[in-house]
Scaffold this active site. Structure first.
Site, short mmCIF file in Angstrom:
data_model
loop_
_atom_site.label_atom_id
_atom_site.label_comp_id
_atom_site.label_asym_id
_atom_site.label_seq_id
_atom_site.Cartn_x
_atom_site.Cartn_y
_atom_site.Cartn_z
N HIS A 124 0.84 -1.19 0.00
CA HIS A 124 0.00 0.00 0.00
C HIS A 124 0.88 1.25 0.00
O HIS A 124 2.11 1.15 0.13
CB HIS A 124 -0.95 0.00 1.21
CG HIS A 124 -0.28 -0.24 2.51
ND1 HIS A 124 -0.50 -1.35 3.29
CD2 HIS A 124 0.64 0.48 3.17
CE1 HIS A 124 0.25 -1.29 4.36
NE2 HIS A 124 0.95 -0.21 4.32
C1 T46 Z 1 3.29 0.09 6.65
C2 T46 Z 1 3.82 -1.25 7.00
C3 T46 Z 1 5.30 -1.26 7.19
C4 T46 Z 1 -3.91 -0.37 13.49
O1 T46 Z 1 -5.00 -0.50 14.07
N1 T46 Z 1 -3.03 0.60 13.90
C5 T46 Z 1 -1.83 0.78 13.29
O2 T46 Z 1 -1.05 1.67 13.69
C6 T46 Z 1 -1.49 -0.08 12.18
C7 T46 Z 1 -0.14 0.11 11.47
C8 T46 Z 1 -2.37 -1.02 11.79
N2 T46 Z 1 -3.55 -1.17 12.45
C9 T46 Z 1 -4.48 -2.24 12.02
C10 T46 Z 1 -5.05 -2.05 10.63
C11 T46 Z 1 -5.27 -3.47 10.15
O3 T46 Z 1 -6.53 -3.92 10.59
O4 T46 Z 1 -3.75 -3.46 11.98
C12 T46 Z 1 -4.18 -4.26 10.89
C13 T46 Z 1 -3.02 -4.63 10.00
O5 T46 Z 1 -2.56 -3.46 9.33
P1 T46 Z 1 -1.90 -3.54 7.87
O6 T46 Z 1 -2.54 -4.61 7.07
O7 T46 Z 1 -1.89 -2.15 7.30
O8 T46 Z 1 -0.40 -4.01 8.25
P2 T46 Z 1 0.87 -4.06 7.30
O9 T46 Z 1 1.94 -4.73 8.09
O10 T46 Z 1 0.54 -4.61 5.97
O11 T46 Z 1 1.28 -2.51 7.09
C14 T46 Z 1 1.79 -1.77 8.19
C15 T46 Z 1 1.29 -0.33 8.11
O12 T46 Z 1 -0.15 -0.32 7.99
C16 T46 Z 1 1.88 0.41 6.95
O13 T46 Z 1 1.66 1.79 7.12
O14 T46 Z 1 3.96 0.87 6.00
O15 T46 Z 1 3.20 -1.81 8.18
#
Ligand code: T46
Length: 134
Positions: free
Chosen positions: A50
């Site tokens: 993303h």
């Molecule tokens: C990025 C990479 C390196 C939250 O509730 N709070 C938070 O601060 C974050 C980061 C996520 N969440 C929730 C949102 C989703 O339901 O945790 C779940 C997993 O998030 P996401 O699928 O976005 O996780 P990654 O590891 O794919 O991405 C994250 C960050 O979202 C992103 O900004 O750069 O880590």
């Protein structure tokens, strides 16, 4: 204009062990509003895929290693992170995905703002459209 890049961090060496410090608006080019970390990542997992509209982030492999694939909509660059004394700065409007996590790795992320799902482009074509590339 802020660009993607590796930032080397200070290391305070000591017979008791090393210490590395990260100060917002000093060692990295933004104030730190949020800290999170990825750990217990199963082998073969991919994270990210993303971009962020406004958020800036700084990513450090505080343990183990992983790859961060960065894409500005036109070209891709791969960064292998494997030390706790440097990290990768990601400005806004940068598509990123992360894979090749080693066993026991910990990915520390410092972010310029609190979590906001509205700040994400989770669809690659939406990201490219916002960049004016399609
Ligand atoms: C990025 C990479 C390196 C939250 O509730 N709070 C938070 O601060 C974050 C980061 C996520 N969440 C929730 C949102 C989703 O339901 O945790 C779940 C997993 O998030 P996401 O699928 O976005 O996780 P990654 O590891 O794919 O991405 C994250 C960050 O979202 C992103 O900004 O750069 O880590």
């Amino acid at each position: 204009m802020k660009t993607v890049g590796i930032i080397h961090l200070p290391v305070i060496s000591d017979p008791r062990g090393n210490l590395t410090v990260i100060e917002g608006d000093n060692h990295i080019p933004f104030s730190i509003a949020r800290v999170y970390y990825l750990y217990d990542v199963p082998g073969g997992s991919e994270r990210g895929a993303h971009a962020h509209k406004r958020l800036e982030q700084f990513i450090v492999a505080v343990s183990g290693s992983f790859d961060v694939l960065v894409d500005d909509g036109t070209k891709q660059t791969n960064h292998h992170l494997n030390r706790s004394n440097y990290g990768l700065y990601l400005p806004s409007m940068t598509w990123r995905s992360m894979d090749n996590f080693s066993s026991g790795s910990v990915c520390l992320v410092l972010a310029s703002a609190r979590y906001d799902e509205e700040d994400y482009y989770r669809n690659y074509d939406d990201f490219k459209r916002a960049c004016g590339l399609i």
